[in-house]
Design an enzyme around this catalytic site. Structure first.
Site, PDB file in Angstrom:
ATOM      1  N   LYS A  15       0.444   3.642  -3.254  1.00 51.69           N
ATOM      2  CA  LYS A  15      -0.546   4.559  -3.346  1.00 51.69           C
ATOM      3  C   LYS A  15      -0.209   5.436  -3.078  1.00 51.69           C
ATOM      4  O   LYS A  15      -1.177   6.307  -3.551  1.00 51.69           O
ATOM      5  CB  LYS A  15      -2.022   3.828  -2.431  1.00 51.69           C
ATOM      6  CG  LYS A  15      -2.663   2.383  -2.007  1.00 51.69           C
ATOM      7  CD  LYS A  15      -3.645   1.830  -1.114  1.00 51.69           C
ATOM      8  CE  LYS A  15      -3.754   0.484  -1.025  1.00 51.69           C
ATOM      9  NZ  LYS A  15      -4.431  -0.019   0.074  1.00 51.69           N
ATOM     10  N   VAL A  70       0.942  -3.594   3.589  1.00 53.51           N
ATOM     11  CA  VAL A  70       1.107  -5.079   4.248  1.00 53.51           C
ATOM     12  C   VAL A  70       2.387  -6.434   4.305  1.00 53.51           C
ATOM     13  O   VAL A  70       2.930  -6.966   4.468  1.00 53.51           O
ATOM     14  CB  VAL A  70      -0.060  -5.954   4.185  1.00 53.51           C
ATOM     15  CG1 VAL A  70      -0.967  -5.326   4.872  1.00 53.51           C
ATOM     16  CG2 VAL A  70       0.482  -6.040   2.885  1.00 53.51           C
ATOM     17  N   TYR A 107      -3.680  -2.230 -10.603  1.00 53.19           N
ATOM     18  CA  TYR A 107      -3.287  -2.053  -9.200  1.00 53.19           C
ATOM     19  C   TYR A 107      -2.599  -3.028  -8.054  1.00 53.19           C
ATOM     20  O   TYR A 107      -1.804  -2.648  -7.711  1.00 53.19           O
ATOM     21  CB  TYR A 107      -4.562  -2.021  -8.235  1.00 53.19           C
ATOM     22  CG  TYR A 107      -4.793  -2.163  -6.862  1.00 53.19           C
ATOM     23  CD1 TYR A 107      -4.750  -0.728  -5.974  1.00 53.19           C
ATOM     24  CD2 TYR A 107      -5.249  -3.597  -6.226  1.00 53.19           C
ATOM     25  CE1 TYR A 107      -4.777  -0.881  -4.779  1.00 53.19           C
ATOM     26  CE2 TYR A 107      -5.247  -3.672  -4.890  1.00 53.19           C
ATOM     27  CZ  TYR A 107      -4.867  -1.890  -4.267  1.00 53.19           C
ATOM     28  OH  TYR A 107      -5.220  -2.616  -2.633  1.00 53.19           O
ATOM     29  N   TYR A 131      -4.421   3.935   7.678  1.00 49.76           N
ATOM     30  CA  TYR A 131      -5.462   3.082   8.328  1.00 49.76           C
ATOM     31  C   TYR A 131      -6.956   3.402   8.963  1.00 49.76           C
ATOM     32  O   TYR A 131      -6.691   4.287   9.710  1.00 49.76           O
ATOM     33  CB  TYR A 131      -6.637   1.405   8.459  1.00 49.76           C
ATOM     34  CG  TYR A 131      -4.610   1.333   6.603  1.00 49.76           C
ATOM     35  CD1 TYR A 131      -5.263   1.622   5.635  1.00 49.76           C
ATOM     36  CD2 TYR A 131      -3.797   0.614   6.605  1.00 49.76           C
ATOM     37  CE1 TYR A 131      -4.424   1.445   4.437  1.00 49.76           C
ATOM     38  CE2 TYR A 131      -3.303  -0.097   5.899  1.00 49.76           C
ATOM     39  CZ  TYR A 131      -3.647   0.297   5.044  1.00 49.76           C
ATOM     40  OH  TYR A 131      -2.589   0.364   4.016  1.00 49.76           O
ATOM     41  N   SER A 133       0.993  -1.323   0.379  1.00 46.25           N
ATOM     42  CA  SER A 133      -0.129  -0.200   0.146  1.00 46.25           C
ATOM     43  C   SER A 133       1.177   1.248   0.206  1.00 46.25           C
ATOM     44  O   SER A 133       0.540   2.244  -0.730  1.00 46.25           O
ATOM     45  CB  SER A 133      -1.001   0.175   1.188  1.00 46.25           C
ATOM     46  OG  SER A 133      -2.032  -0.656   1.396  1.00 46.25           O
TER      47      SER A 133
END
Ligand code: GLN
Length: 312
Positions: A74, A266, A196, A248, A71
């Protein structure tokens, strides 16, 4: 305390002390295995790089070992999408913390297929779609972009990781199809997911990631190459999102304990910045229940506590 009154920091000693202090925590985390390939990593690994705006860099541990950025990527895709679409982007994706796990489906139905923010999986999938409608070979473009930001031409996709993500990406496929039913995905779902998964499967090390985040600590301009990637206002907004949504449903805890805008993945990496001063990347694959590196968060907490440097 004024900067001039601050005792000179021995950055190298500082990060070596921190690495020692968090060492016992490494085995207490759990490696993510919902993507099976992520399980093939040494739980004992730990690396950290501090990159100052003036170009000086300090590292210790496994800082040159590649790991899966997941992530953290991102942030790179959001940077591209924001620079292309400008504020139009926010009609497709929100800017509020989700308070839910990164791969949660529940909120999407209540909110008509518009993800809460660009850092939960649903939001990053929409960001990927936004890029795809505006560029031809999106994956090649984003890899080139990451190579440029990290100043490392060898940064590449880990193909085993990519295959593993594709084979076990049912939740992400569910998110994408669901958003397509609300017309918030324009391209073909499989193509968006390929893009993605592709950027999540990039392998980088702590040095690469710390280097790549430096422009966010410098109002959108890489202080070494002098290249501008975002306006100062856009960089400010991405940093705000990193603080409120980058870790998150643990973003509040991260702000409370660490006090830096940061992004976790992760794969066990966390990248964070102090505007006007530095970027930092820490890697330890054992995760807490939110999917953030257990020893990594602690290391960053010690970093801001011991130095007294945070954004607050
Ligand atoms: N590629 C991962 C996924 O889609 C990224 C999740 C993460 O790092 N939090 O599930």
């Amino acid at each position: 305390m004024l900067n001039s009154e601050r005792p000179r920091l021995d950055w190298q000693l500082l990060i070596e002390d921190i690495a020692n202090e968090v060492s016992a925590l490494k085995s207490k985390g759990k490696v993510a295995d919902y993507i099976p390939e992520l399980g093939n990593v040494d739980l004992d690994a730990f690396g950290i790089t501090v990159q100052l705006l003036n170009g000086q860099r300090y590292s210790t541990g496994d800082y040159q070992t590649n790991f899966s950025v997941q992530s953290i990527s991102k942030v790179f895709s959001l940077t591209k999408a924001f620079s292309i679409l400008k504020d139009e982007l926010w009609s497709r994706v929100g800017k509020e913390p989700s308070g839910n796990p990164f791969n949660s489906l529940v909120q999407l139905e209540h909110e008509n297929g518009k993800p809460r923010n660009p850092f939960i999986n649903a939001g990053a999938i929409v960001v990927a779609d936004c890029i795809m409608t505006n560029t031809t070979d999106s994956l090649a473009m984003i890899i080139d972009f990451i190579r440029e930001l990290s100043d490392n031409k060898t940064v590449s996709i880990d193909q085993d990781m990519l295959q593993s993500e594709k084979s076990f990406g049912h939740r992400n496929a569910a998110l994408a199809h669901f958003m397509k039913s609300y017309n918030n995905i324009g391209s073909e779902v499989d193509a968006v997911l390929d893009f993605y998964f592709g950027h999540c499967s990039v392998a980088m090390n702590c040095e690469d990631i710390a280097r790549a985040f430096l422009f966010l600590a410098n109002h959108g301009i890489d202080p070494i190459s002098k290249k501008r990637y975002l306006t100062a206002s856009q960089a400010k907004r991405i940093n705000a999102l990193l603080l409120t949504c980058g870790t998150y449903d643990a973003a509040g805890d991260f702000a409370f304990r660490v006090g830096m805008p940061g992004k976790s993945g992760v794969g066990g990496g966390i990248a964070a910045i102090i505007p006007g001063l530095l970027s930092i990347c820490v890697w330890s694959p054992g995760l807490d229940k939110y999917g953030n590196s257990l020893a990594g968060v602690k290391a960053l907490e010690l970093f801001t506590t011991k130095t007294g440097i945070s954004i607050f």
